[in-house]
Scaffold this motif. Structure first.
Motif, PDB file in Angstrom:
ATOM      1  N   UNK A   1       0.809  -1.223   0.000  1.00 18.72           N
ATOM      2  CA  UNK A   1       0.000   0.000   0.000  1.00 18.72           C
ATOM      3  C   UNK A   1       0.842   1.273   0.000  1.00 18.72           C
ATOM      4  N   UNK A   2       2.150   1.123  -0.274  1.00 18.79           N
ATOM      5  CA  UNK A   2       3.048   2.287  -0.277  1.00 18.79           C
ATOM      6  C   UNK A   2       3.410   2.731  -1.688  1.00 18.79           C
ATOM      7  N   UNK A   3       2.934   2.017  -2.698  1.00 14.23           N
ATOM      8  CA  UNK A   3       3.394   2.237  -4.064  1.00 14.23           C
ATOM      9  C   UNK A   3       3.199   3.675  -4.530  1.00 14.23           C
ATOM     10  N   UNK A   4       2.066   4.276  -4.197  1.00 15.35           N
ATOM     11  CA  UNK A   4       1.764   5.626  -4.708  1.00 15.35           C
ATOM     12  C   UNK A   4       2.698   6.695  -4.140  1.00 15.35           C
ATOM     13  N   UNK A   5       3.383   6.387  -3.052  1.00 16.98           N
ATOM     14  CA  UNK A   5       4.253   7.391  -2.452  1.00 16.98           C
ATOM     15  C   UNK A   5       5.620   7.504  -3.095  1.00 16.98           C
ATOM     16  N   UNK A   6       6.002   6.517  -3.896  1.00 12.80           N
ATOM     17  CA  UNK A   6       7.336   6.526  -4.491  1.00 12.80           C
ATOM     18  C   UNK A   6       7.380   7.348  -5.777  1.00 12.80           C
TER      19      UNK A   6
ATOM     20  N   UNK B   1      18.527 -18.571  -7.189  1.00 16.94           N
ATOM     21  CA  UNK B   1      19.921 -19.022  -7.202  1.00 16.94           C
ATOM     22  C   UNK B   1      20.179 -20.039  -6.094  1.00 16.94           C
ATOM     23  N   UNK B   2      19.517 -19.854  -4.951  1.00 18.27           N
ATOM     24  CA  UNK B   2      19.691 -20.759  -3.808  1.00 18.27           C
ATOM     25  C   UNK B   2      18.552 -21.773  -3.691  1.00 18.27           C
ATOM     26  N   UNK B   3      17.825 -22.015  -4.772  1.00 19.19           N
ATOM     27  CA  UNK B   3      16.692 -22.940  -4.703  1.00 19.19           C
ATOM     28  C   UNK B   3      17.111 -24.333  -4.245  1.00 19.19           C
ATOM     29  N   UNK B   4      18.351 -24.700  -4.520  1.00 22.62           N
ATOM     30  CA  UNK B   4      18.856 -26.011  -4.124  1.00 22.62           C
ATOM     31  C   UNK B   4      18.961 -26.173  -2.606  1.00 22.62           C
ATOM     32  N   UNK B   5      18.869 -25.063  -1.860  1.00 23.76           N
ATOM     33  CA  UNK B   5      19.058 -25.138  -0.401  1.00 23.76           C
ATOM     34  C   UNK B   5      18.047 -26.071   0.245  1.00 23.76           C
ATOM     35  N   UNK B   6      16.832 -26.081  -0.274  1.00 28.27           N
ATOM     36  CA  UNK B   6      15.814 -26.960   0.304  1.00 28.27           C
ATOM     37  C   UNK B   6      16.169 -28.428   0.089  1.00 28.27           C
ATOM     38  N   UNK B   7      16.864 -28.732  -1.006  1.00 27.72           N
ATOM     39  CA  UNK B   7      17.232 -30.116  -1.296  1.00 27.72           C
ATOM     40  C   UNK B   7      18.247 -30.669  -0.303  1.00 27.72           C
ATOM     41  N   UNK B   8      19.000 -29.785   0.349  1.00 22.93           N
ATOM     42  CA  UNK B   8      19.969 -30.248   1.352  1.00 22.93           C
ATOM     43  C   UNK B   8      19.394 -30.135   2.760  1.00 22.93           C
ATOM     44  N   UNK B   9      18.086 -29.864   2.847  1.00 21.87           N
ATOM     45  CA  UNK B   9      17.412 -29.858   4.140  1.00 21.87           C
ATOM     46  C   UNK B   9      17.352 -28.526   4.841  1.00 21.87           C
ATOM     47  N   UNK B  10      17.759 -27.452   4.159  1.00 16.36           N
ATOM     48  CA  UNK B  10      17.744 -26.142   4.799  1.00 16.36           C
ATOM     49  C   UNK B  10      16.328 -25.596   4.908  1.00 16.36           C
ATOM     50  N   UNK B  11      16.088 -24.833   5.951  1.00 20.30           N
ATOM     51  CA  UNK B  11      14.890 -24.018   6.074  1.00 20.30           C
ATOM     52  C   UNK B  11      15.133 -22.713   5.333  1.00 20.30           C
ATOM     53  N   UNK B  12      14.139 -22.224   4.597  1.00 21.52           N
ATOM     54  CA  UNK B  12      14.275 -20.928   3.935  1.00 21.52           C
ATOM     55  C   UNK B  12      13.174 -19.986   4.424  1.00 21.52           C
ATOM     56  N   UNK B  13      13.529 -18.724   4.541  1.00 19.35           N
ATOM     57  CA  UNK B  13      12.603 -17.678   4.984  1.00 19.35           C
ATOM     58  C   UNK B  13      12.759 -16.484   4.050  1.00 19.35           C
ATOM     59  N   UNK B  14      11.633 -15.972   3.575  1.00 18.65           N
ATOM     60  CA  UNK B  14      11.670 -14.856   2.631  1.00 18.65           C
ATOM     61  C   UNK B  14      10.494 -13.920   2.896  1.00 18.65           C
ATOM     62  N   UNK B  15      10.737 -12.621   2.737  1.00 17.81           N
ATOM     63  CA  UNK B  15       9.649 -11.653   2.717  1.00 17.81           C
ATOM     64  C   UNK B  15       9.454 -11.173   1.283  1.00 17.81           C
ATOM     65  N   UNK B  16       8.217 -11.117   0.803  1.00 17.82           N
ATOM     66  CA  UNK B  16       7.976 -10.599  -0.546  1.00 17.82           C
ATOM     67  C   UNK B  16       7.925  -9.069  -0.605  1.00 17.82           C
ATOM     68  N   UNK B  17       8.057  -8.411   0.547  1.00 10.34           N
ATOM     69  CA  UNK B  17       7.940  -6.954   0.619  1.00 10.34           C
ATOM     70  C   UNK B  17       9.257  -6.303   0.190  1.00 10.34           C
ATOM     71  N   UNK B  18       9.168  -5.280  -0.632  1.00 14.27           N
ATOM     72  CA  UNK B  18      10.355  -4.577  -1.110  1.00 14.27           C
ATOM     73  C   UNK B  18      11.112  -3.905   0.039  1.00 14.27           C
ATOM     74  N   UNK B  19      12.420  -3.920  -0.076  1.00 16.48           N
ATOM     75  CA  UNK B  19      13.239  -3.238   0.921  1.00 16.48           C
ATOM     76  C   UNK B  19      13.004  -1.735   0.932  1.00 16.48           C
ATOM     77  N   UNK B  20      12.448  -1.182  -0.148  1.00 18.03           N
ATOM     78  CA  UNK B  20      12.143   0.243  -0.167  1.00 18.03           C
ATOM     79  C   UNK B  20      10.954   0.575   0.725  1.00 18.03           C
TER      80      UNK B  20
END
Length: 270
Positions: free
Chosen positions: A35-40, A57-76
């Motif tokens: 909801x911040x798009x209009x301000x940029x 690039x790191x998609x293979x991490x799950x294949x070696x048993x790693x947990x992955x955590x990601x936010x889809x929110x822009x750093x801006x």
């Protein structure tokens, strides 16, 4: 075993649970301006400094048993790898804020002054806090199982950004905040896997995530990897809306090294 689909974590955080004592975190791959798009000034400019393609690039991490955590929110919108108090991670050097008002190159993101204190607090409660709640929960889950856990904070950046650093960045930039966030044996193992085009605690010494969670005396070893983007995409001399972001290469030359790096992380605790 890891879940087949992202867990429904508040704040739209994407979590894939693995069984190994390794978490790979992606704090800067998001491009959603919510909801911040209009301000940029420009949606493209607000997304330009994302860590493009890193989760792929790191998609293979799950294949070696790693947990992955990601936010889809822009750093801006809000940078989940900055100190929530607003304190600079690199005093005296150019950097961006918790809610950035400029790009890496110094271009203004807002027509006016940017978000005020109330808006920053709202963004923190809505997107920053849920990300770190999920991350802290996964650290404790894996630590309870294994007695230890490695948090690998995955990043990338353009190879040349004169405002932030001189010349061309090394390919692999390892951050441990001066050796305080993980065992020196882990640092040495990761550095050995990276080879000669690497540096430990150079321009990038680890963001707030690495510094906040890295407590090797408690069995929580945190390490940051900042990749120069040339290792997995063809970088244009001057990024603009016609050429940025480039696609990820079909066979990134650094992919085997990254596999070796995550294997070194797993071997360290075994």
């Amino acid at each position: 075993m890891r879940s087949a689909v992202p867990l429904p974590v508040p704040g739209r955080i994407e979590v894939h649970q693995g069984h190994a004592p390794l978490i790979v975190a992606f704090p800067h791959t998001g491009t959603d301006l919510v909801d911040c798009a209009d301000g940029f000034v420009s949606p493209w400019l607000a997304r330009r400094d994302a860590d493009w393609h890193i989760q792929d690039l790191y998609a293979f991490a799950r294949d070696v048993g790693a947990t992955t955590i990601r936010t889809p929110i822009s750093r801006s919108v809000i940078d989940v790898n900055r100190d929530p108090s607003g304190a600079s991670l690199y005093p005296g050097q150019a950097t961006t804020e918790l809610c950035p008002t400029t790009t890496f190159d110094g271009d203004p993101l807002y027509v006016g002054a940017g978000p005020d204190a109330d808006e920053i607090a709202r963004r923190r409660a809505t997107w920053f806090d849920p990300y770190h709640a999920a991350l802290a929960a996964e650290i404790e889950r894996l630590k309870a199982i294994h007695g230890h856990v490695i948090l690998f904070d995955a990043h990338s950046i353009r190879s040349r950004i004169p405002r932030l650093f001189d010349g061309k960045l090394p390919q692999f930039n390892i951050g441990t905040n001066g050796g305080t966030t993980c065992s020196p044996k882990l640092t040495a193992a990761v550095a050995a896997a990276c080879g000669s085009d690497s540096i430990v605690d150079g321009r990038f010494r680890g963001g707030w995530t690495t510094r906040h969670y890295g407590q090797p005396e408690r069995g929580v070893h945190a390490i940051q990897m900042e990749l120069a983007m040339r290792g997995y995409m063809i970088e244009p001399d001057m990024p603009d809306e016609s050429n940025w972001p480039p696609p990820m290469l079909d066979h990134p030359p650094i992919a085997p090294t990254l596999r070796a790096v995550l294997n070194a992380c797993l071997d360290f605790r075994q």
